[in-house]
Design a protein around this motif. Structure first.
Motif, PDB file in Angstrom:
ATOM      1  N   TYR A 234      48.323  37.806  40.871  1.00 49.61           N
ATOM      2  CA  TYR A 234      47.140  37.386  40.107  1.00 49.61           C
ATOM      3  C   TYR A 234      45.992  38.389  40.147  1.00 49.61           C
ATOM      4  CZ  TYR A 234      49.454  32.836  40.228  1.00 49.61           C
ATOM      5  OH  TYR A 234      50.353  31.816  40.094  1.00 49.61           O
ATOM      6  N   GLN A 235      46.264  39.672  40.298  1.00 45.53           N
ATOM      7  CA  GLN A 235      45.174  40.640  40.408  1.00 45.53           C
ATOM      8  C   GLN A 235      44.307  40.614  39.149  1.00 45.53           C
ATOM      9  OE1 GLN A 235      46.327  44.749  40.917  1.00 45.53           O
ATOM     10  NE2 GLN A 235      44.236  45.416  41.388  1.00 45.53           N
ATOM     11  N   GLY A 236      43.019  40.386  39.324  1.00 43.71           N
ATOM     12  CA  GLY A 236      42.094  40.273  38.205  1.00 43.71           C
ATOM     13  C   GLY A 236      41.979  38.863  37.676  1.00 43.71           C
ATOM     14  N   PHE A 237      43.044  38.115  37.801  1.00 40.15           N
ATOM     15  CA  PHE A 237      43.093  36.764  37.250  1.00 40.15           C
ATOM     16  C   PHE A 237      42.397  35.759  38.165  1.00 40.15           C
ATOM     17  CE2 PHE A 237      45.047  32.790  35.899  1.00 40.15           C
ATOM     18  CZ  PHE A 237      45.189  32.957  34.536  1.00 40.15           C
ATOM     19  N   ALA A 238      42.240  36.114  39.443  1.00 36.54           N
ATOM     20  CA  ALA A 238      41.636  35.179  40.399  1.00 36.54           C
ATOM     21  C   ALA A 238      40.118  35.161  40.255  1.00 36.54           C
ATOM     22  CB  ALA A 238      42.046  35.546  41.816  1.00 36.54           C
ATOM     23  N   SER A 239      39.484  36.278  40.617  1.00 39.39           N
ATOM     24  CA  SER A 239      38.017  36.340  40.583  1.00 39.39           C
ATOM     25  C   SER A 239      37.493  36.889  39.264  1.00 39.39           C
ATOM     26  CB  SER A 239      37.516  37.233  41.716  1.00 39.39           C
ATOM     27  OG  SER A 239      37.873  38.587  41.469  1.00 39.39           O
ATOM     28  N   GLY A 240      38.365  37.559  38.506  1.00 39.00           N
ATOM     29  CA  GLY A 240      37.926  38.255  37.309  1.00 39.00           C
ATOM     30  C   GLY A 240      37.651  39.725  37.572  1.00 39.00           C
ATOM     31  N   ASN A 241      37.839  40.154  38.836  1.00 41.55           N
ATOM     32  CA  ASN A 241      37.587  41.543  39.228  1.00 41.55           C
ATOM     33  C   ASN A 241      38.828  42.101  39.910  1.00 41.55           C
ATOM     34  OD1 ASN A 241      36.748  43.791  41.072  1.00 41.55           O
ATOM     35  ND2 ASN A 241      34.756  43.400  40.161  1.00 41.55           N
TER      36      ASN A 241
END
Length: 418
Positions: A234-241
């Motif tokens: 989920y890289q990027g998909f979790a926090s948006g960063n």
């Protein structure tokens, strides 16, 4: 007459032979369990039913979403009229190089000593990783996974020939991280054990360690000489960063761990059906990388020979084209922000209904999934009485919540939970 009788008898014998079928080799295979959520949801005729079991992003209309950057990249790939020749065993190099930079960072010391292969999405990366560890890891062939973990983790690693044990992770009383139990299990495992960590957006709980907790977890892993295998779906998909979500991976590498890593581009690029992922091994030096790379190829060759090219070309186009890359970063943050917003709306609606329960865990958790704290019986009640479908362990896919259905969902939860 005699000849006629013989012909009749012969025909009868032939018919008898053909009517006696050999027992099927599969006669004793048992029926597998049904996919309960999918079947029950499809059978429900209520027009406002809610499916919170789906493991894929949905837009605010509840529809599958194709990222505009993916559309643009795909159009460029098609316009290039590239051939359909096989990729190499380890995949499309423009993709794997960019995937490595995305995960480890452009200035990472690991890039020059990294063995990486394209995989059949994140599941395929885990499968290659499990097989690699089962064949080459010098320590015990046991992998510790969090309790709970993604349902397929145990199945994948067992099929690789690894023994699977569990370490404490989720505290059902606080609906949060069992940090003390986690560290205690890391400390009590035999030296040199293999630990699987979710890099971000833990599936199924949505509960992640803080950066400070990750630092202490790293120190405990190092003290015991354990090997860290990260699953980063989920890289990027979790926090948006993308950098925030890769913190644990990059911190472990910076502290000297030669980790193994599974990456998936299903969620953060919406490339679910394209099955695009990567598996990598951080090696001690470039010479070790060559040897590890040769063994990864030996594993992949009899599995599926080489990976698909179309989705990898799309991902490579996005990651290597500055304008598309910047556009993708905005879009992936938009998906993450929508999920964060839905969490807040669900919490607010429950509180407005007068619920006396503390729902702060809904917004403190992160990623696609949330653990509600509802019991299996309450989840059954949600399905039977309110047409809200999710897994019985209380996990819901926040991506299935929309502006239109969030109030009805809150009312249903309030009626079964109070």
């Amino acid at each position: 007459m005699m000849l006629s009788s013989l012909r009749i008898a012969s025909r009868r014998t032939a018919v008898a032979r053909t009517s006696i079928r050999a027992a099927s080799a599969w006669a004793k295979i048992p029926q597998g369990p049904p996919v309960r959520i999918t079947e029950a949801f499809k059978a429900d005729s209520f027009d406002k039913k809610i499916n919170l079991g789906v493991g894929a992003y949905r837009d605010d209309k509840g529809k599958p979403y194709v990222l505009p950057s993916v559309r643009a990249a795909e159009e460029k790939v098609i316009a290039s009229r590239l051939n359909k020749e096989y990729a190499g065993i380890t995949g499309v190099p423009e993709f794997t190089k960019a995937a490595a930079v995305l995960a480890y960072g452009a200035d990472s010391s690991a890039l020059d000593r990294l063995a990486i292969t394209q995989s059949i999405s994140g599941t395929g990366a885990l499968r290659i990783g499990g097989a690699f560890l089962a064949r080459h890891y010098p320590g015990a062939k046991t992998i510790y996974i969090p309790q709970p973990s993604w349902a397929n983790h145990a199945a994948v690693f067992k099929d690789c020939g690894l023994e699977v044990e569990k370490y404490a992770y989720y505290n059902k009383d606080t609906i949060g991280l069992d940090y003390e139990g986690m560290v205690a299990d890391i400390n009590s495992a035999p030296d040199g054990s293999i630990f699987l960590f979710h890099a971000c957006a833990h599936n199924p709980t949505g509960v992640d360690p803080t950066p400070e907790q990750w630092k202490e977890i790293e120190a405990a892993v190092k003290a015991k000489g354990h090997h860290a295998f990260f699953d980063m779906a989920y890289q990027g998909f979790a926090s948006g960063n993308i950098h925030t979500d890769a913190f644990a991976v990059r911190h472990f590498v910076a502290e000297g761990h030669n980790i193994t890593l599974s990456q998936s581009f299903a969620k953060n690029m919406g490339l679910y059906g394209e099955r695009i992922g990567a598996f990598s091994v951080v090696c001690a030096d470039a010479e070790e990388r060559k040897r590890v790379d040769s063994q990864v190829k030996i594993l992949v060759r009899p599995m599926y020979s080489n990976p698909p090219i179309h989705g990898a070309r799309i991902a490579a186009e996005i990651l290597n084209t500055p304008a598309l890359y910047d556009q993708w970063l905005i879009e992936v943050k938009g998906m993450a922000d929508r999920i964060i917003t839905m969490r807040a709306l669900l919490k607010d609606n429950l509180e407005k209904l007068g619920s006396k329960h503390d729902w702060s865990h809904i917004t403190s958790q992160i990623g696609m999934f949330a653990y509600t704290g509802l019991t299996p019986e309450q989840m059954d009640q949600l399905a039977k009485e309110h047409s809200v479908y999710a897994t019985r362990d209380g996990r819901i896919s926040v991506a299935g919540i929309t502006s239109e259905n969030v109030s009805r969902l809150a009312e249903a939860i309030f009626k079964v939970k109070g």
